[in-house]
Design an enzyme around this catalytic site. Structure first.
Site, PDB file in Angstrom:
ATOM      1  CE1 TYR A   1     -12.711  -7.601   1.178  1.00  0.00           C
ATOM      2  CE2 TYR A   1     -10.976  -9.181   0.706  1.00  0.00           C
ATOM      3  CZ  TYR A   1     -11.410  -8.042   1.353  1.00  0.00           C
ATOM      4  OH  TYR A   1     -10.574  -7.360   2.175  1.00  0.00           O
TER       5      TYR A   1
ATOM      6  NE  ARG B   1      -4.206  -1.421  -0.151  1.00  0.00           N
ATOM      7  CZ  ARG B   1      -5.363  -1.450   0.512  1.00  0.00           C
ATOM      8  NH1 ARG B   1      -5.645  -0.546   1.386  1.00  0.00           N
ATOM      9  NH2 ARG B   1      -6.236  -2.384   0.246  1.00  0.00           N
TER      10      ARG B   1
ATOM     11  CG  ASP C   1      -8.599  -3.626  -4.753  1.00  0.00           C
ATOM     12  OD1 ASP C   1      -8.100  -2.884  -3.897  1.00  0.00           O
ATOM     13  OD2 ASP C   1      -9.350  -4.591  -4.470  1.00  0.00           O
TER      14      ASP C   1
ATOM     15  NE  ARG D   1      -8.140   5.725   1.470  1.00  0.00           N
ATOM     16  CZ  ARG D   1      -9.111   4.978   1.961  1.00  0.00           C
ATOM     17  NH1 ARG D   1     -10.359   5.381   1.886  1.00  0.00           N
ATOM     18  NH2 ARG D   1      -8.838   3.832   2.547  1.00  0.00           N
TER      19      ARG D   1
ATOM     20  NE  ARG E   1     -10.424   6.566  -4.606  1.00  0.00           N
ATOM     21  CZ  ARG E   1     -11.723   6.483  -4.912  1.00  0.00           C
ATOM     22  NH1 ARG E   1     -12.204   7.175  -5.905  1.00  0.00           N
ATOM     23  NH2 ARG E   1     -12.514   5.695  -4.227  1.00  0.00           N
TER      24      ARG E   1
HETATM   25  O1  CP3 Z   1       0.206   0.487  -3.403  1.00  0.00           O
HETATM   26  C1  CP3 Z   1      -0.290  -0.656  -3.467  1.00  0.00           C
HETATM   27  O2  CP3 Z   1      -0.179  -1.494  -2.568  1.00  0.00           O
HETATM   28  C2  CP3 Z   1      -0.925  -1.078  -4.772  1.00  0.00           C
HETATM   29  C3  CP3 Z   1      -2.310  -1.064  -4.862  1.00  0.00           C
HETATM   30  C4  CP3 Z   1      -3.210  -1.989  -4.046  1.00  0.00           C
HETATM   31  C5  CP3 Z   1      -4.505  -1.587  -3.661  1.00  0.00           C
HETATM   32  N1  CP3 Z   1      -5.130  -2.667  -3.125  1.00  0.00           N
HETATM   33  C6  CP3 Z   1      -5.070  -0.242  -3.866  1.00  0.00           C
HETATM   34  C7  CP3 Z   1      -6.211   0.208  -3.053  1.00  0.00           C
HETATM   35  C8  CP3 Z   1      -3.047  -3.318  -3.654  1.00  0.00           C
HETATM   36  C9  CP3 Z   1      -1.825  -4.206  -3.761  1.00  0.00           C
HETATM   37  C10 CP3 Z   1      -4.274  -3.742  -3.074  1.00  0.00           C
HETATM   38  C11 CP3 Z   1      -4.512  -5.106  -2.585  1.00  0.00           C
HETATM   39  C12 CP3 Z   1      -5.705  -5.377  -1.781  1.00  0.00           C
HETATM   40  N2  CP3 Z   1      -6.968  -4.897  -1.956  1.00  0.00           N
HETATM   41  C13 CP3 Z   1      -5.738  -6.320  -0.731  1.00  0.00           C
HETATM   42  C14 CP3 Z   1      -4.572  -7.159  -0.282  1.00  0.00           C
HETATM   43  C15 CP3 Z   1      -3.657  -6.410   0.599  1.00  0.00           C
HETATM   44  C16 CP3 Z   1      -4.199  -6.162   1.983  1.00  0.00           C
HETATM   45  O3  CP3 Z   1      -4.408  -4.977   2.285  1.00  0.00           O
HETATM   46  O4  CP3 Z   1      -4.373  -7.121   2.719  1.00  0.00           O
HETATM   47  C17 CP3 Z   1      -7.048  -6.327  -0.218  1.00  0.00           C
HETATM   48  C18 CP3 Z   1      -7.548  -7.156   0.934  1.00  0.00           C
HETATM   49  C19 CP3 Z   1      -7.819  -5.432  -1.018  1.00  0.00           C
HETATM   50  C20 CP3 Z   1      -9.272  -5.142  -0.910  1.00  0.00           C
HETATM   51  C21 CP3 Z   1      -9.499  -3.707  -0.649  1.00  0.00           C
HETATM   52  N3  CP3 Z   1      -9.378  -2.712  -1.578  1.00  0.00           N
HETATM   53  C22 CP3 Z   1      -9.867  -3.110   0.583  1.00  0.00           C
HETATM   54  C23 CP3 Z   1     -10.076  -3.853   1.882  1.00  0.00           C
HETATM   55  C24 CP3 Z   1      -9.988  -1.740   0.335  1.00  0.00           C
HETATM   56  C25 CP3 Z   1     -10.476  -0.686   1.266  1.00  0.00           C
HETATM   57  C26 CP3 Z   1      -9.372  -0.245   2.137  1.00  0.00           C
HETATM   58  C27 CP3 Z   1      -9.536   1.181   2.489  1.00  0.00           C
HETATM   59  O5  CP3 Z   1      -8.520   1.710   2.961  1.00  0.00           O
HETATM   60  O6  CP3 Z   1     -10.612   1.769   2.309  1.00  0.00           O
HETATM   61  C28 CP3 Z   1      -9.627  -1.500  -1.004  1.00  0.00           C
HETATM   62  C29 CP3 Z   1      -9.578  -0.188  -1.677  1.00  0.00           C
HETATM   63  C30 CP3 Z   1      -8.219   0.266  -2.086  1.00  0.00           C
HETATM   64  N4  CP3 Z   1      -7.342  -0.500  -2.788  1.00  0.00           N
HETATM   65  C31 CP3 Z   1      -7.655   1.557  -1.884  1.00  0.00           C
HETATM   66  C32 CP3 Z   1      -6.394   1.524  -2.492  1.00  0.00           C
HETATM   67  C33 CP3 Z   1      -5.414   2.645  -2.609  1.00  0.00           C
HETATM   68  C34 CP3 Z   1      -8.344   2.737  -1.208  1.00  0.00           C
HETATM   69  C35 CP3 Z   1      -9.410   3.223  -2.129  1.00  0.00           C
HETATM   70  C36 CP3 Z   1      -9.603   4.722  -2.157  1.00  0.00           C
HETATM   71  O7  CP3 Z   1      -8.753   5.443  -2.680  1.00  0.00           O
HETATM   72  O8  CP3 Z   1     -10.682   5.152  -1.725  1.00  0.00           O
END
Ligand code: CP3
Length: 334
Positions: free
Chosen positions: A147, A23, A73, A27, A36
């Site tokens: 999910y 990550r 994602d 944000r 975003r």
């Molecule tokens: O920089 C990076 O790591 C690359 C991008 C990346 C994202 N998601 C972007 C993202 C990666 C590698 C992921 C993987 C991901 N997504 C996982 C596995 C890693 C982990 O965290 O365990 C999981 C479980 C997800 C599912 C997911 N996507 C969740 C639970 C959420 C919400 C989290 C939140 O903070 O709200 C997302 C959304 C998401 N994926 C965001 C980002 C930057 C936030 C979305 C936003 O900008 O509003």
């Protein structure tokens, strides 16, 4: 010059470990929030190559990291399987849950829906520095299935555990669908130029012991085999978060080249010659200061002489001040 991340994944220790952060794009970066803000829908944001290239490069540019991770994602795979996926503001991901054979029968992987991701990979590769390797990724089947079945993140995963125990055939079918889709998706990422691949098994910690082989070890091994058959030189990192007790078998039986380690696990005590990646507590990065520097130095010292990639034990937390990442990278390289 071989990029440091890639030589470590081949099993060669580095004097100063390569560093990237799960990550690392997101944000906590003001430049991410600015882009975003113009994009309403998160799935479409991920599937717009110009934006995704820029967001992938933001942290690499700012901190001179040893890897870029593709901005996408894990839920793009359910999207490409035809499941409805959306991100509710402030609530995390939502999916229209699948609970029965009829729901499962409707799933069909359409690779063309993820073609924009491959454009992003090409765009990032064209812009990356000589130092940074590009990591592609996907979720592992159990984690993505949680999910798909639960319809949201949650913590106990009761519905998928019920399904796995009471309807083993249906569960196996779901794993098959995800193994096939994820294998094609990762192969396409490597075709497009991803130099390493990570499988996120973020919910390995909720798998009951009696299901671990069917839910994690076997599906992961099948994906790694499929990817290696097409791209034997592209290393795969597996991250079975919350399943520290299974790391020995995970390392031996899945075929991964590197193992991501969470902050709950004693990384230095893991007996393997494979590359290990992790595992600083993200809270330390949030807090910064001497605590961060001391813990980072301690981790580097504990892993000296072994193939080791510095990372967190999970993703960067949203309120983390970006300056702390710069401090961390400086401490590791000092
Ligand atoms: O920089 C990076 O790591 C690359 C991008 C990346 C994202 N998601 C972007 C993202 C990666 C590698 C992921 C993987 C991901 N997504 C996982 C596995 C890693 C982990 O965290 O365990 C999981 C479980 C997800 C599912 C997911 N996507 C969740 C639970 C959420 C919400 C989290 C939140 O903070 O709200 C997302 C959304 C998401 N994926 C965001 C980002 C930057 C936030 C979305 C936003 O900008 O509003």
């Amino acid at each position: 010059m071989v990029k440091k991340l890639l030589s470590v994944l081949k099993g060669e220790p580095a004097q100063v470990p390569p560093v990237w952060l799960m990550r690392q794009a997101g944000r906590y970066l003001p430049e991410y929030r600015a882009l975003r803000a113009n994009a309403k829908d998160f799935v479409q944001f991920c599937l717009t190559p110009d934006l995704a290239v820029e967001v992938t490069l933001q942290p690499v540019r700012r901190f001179d990291l040893d890897a870029a991770i593709l901005f996408a994602d894990i839920l793009l795979v359910p999207h490409a399987l035809g499941q409805k996926v959306w991100f509710a503001e402030g609530e995390g991901p939502r999916l229209e849950p699948i609970r029965d054979a009829a729901g499962l029968a409707k799933l069909a992987y359409r690779a063309e829906l993820l073609a924009p991701v491959m454009q992003t990979i090409k765009g990032v590769r064209a812009a990356l520095s000589e130092r940074a390797a590009l990591i592609g990724f996907a979720g592992s089947p159990w984690t993505v299935a949680t999910y798909m079945i639960e319809g949201q993140g949650g913590t106990d995963h009761e519905n998928i555990r019920k399904l796995a125990w009471s309807e083993p055939k249906l569960f196996a079918q779901l794993m098959d669908v995800l193994v096939d889709a994820t294998s094609s998706y990762l192969i396409a990422q490597a075709d497009a130029g991803a130099e390493a691949l990570q499988l996120f098994e973020s919910w390995a910690g909720t798998v009951p012991a009696g299901l671990f082989e069917r839910a994690v070890l076997e599906p992961t091994a099948r994906i790694v085999n499929a990817v290696k058959a097409r791209h034997p030189q592209v290393p795969v990192i597996g991250f079975p978060r919350g399943a520290g007790g299974w790391i020995g078998r995970y390392a031996q039986e899945t075929g991964v080249d590197g193992i991501g380690v969470d902050q709950m696990t004693d990384i230095a005590a893991i007996k393997t010659t494979k590359a290990l990646q992790g595992n600083l507590d993200p809270i330390l990065l949030l807090q910064g200061g001497d605590g961060l520097r001391d813990a980072a130095r301690k981790l580097v010292t504990a892993m000296a002489g072994r193939p080791f990639i510095f990372n967190l034990g999970h993703g960067v937390m949203q309120p983390t001040p970006p300056g702390h990442v710069a401090e961390l990278v400086a401490a590791i390289r000092a």
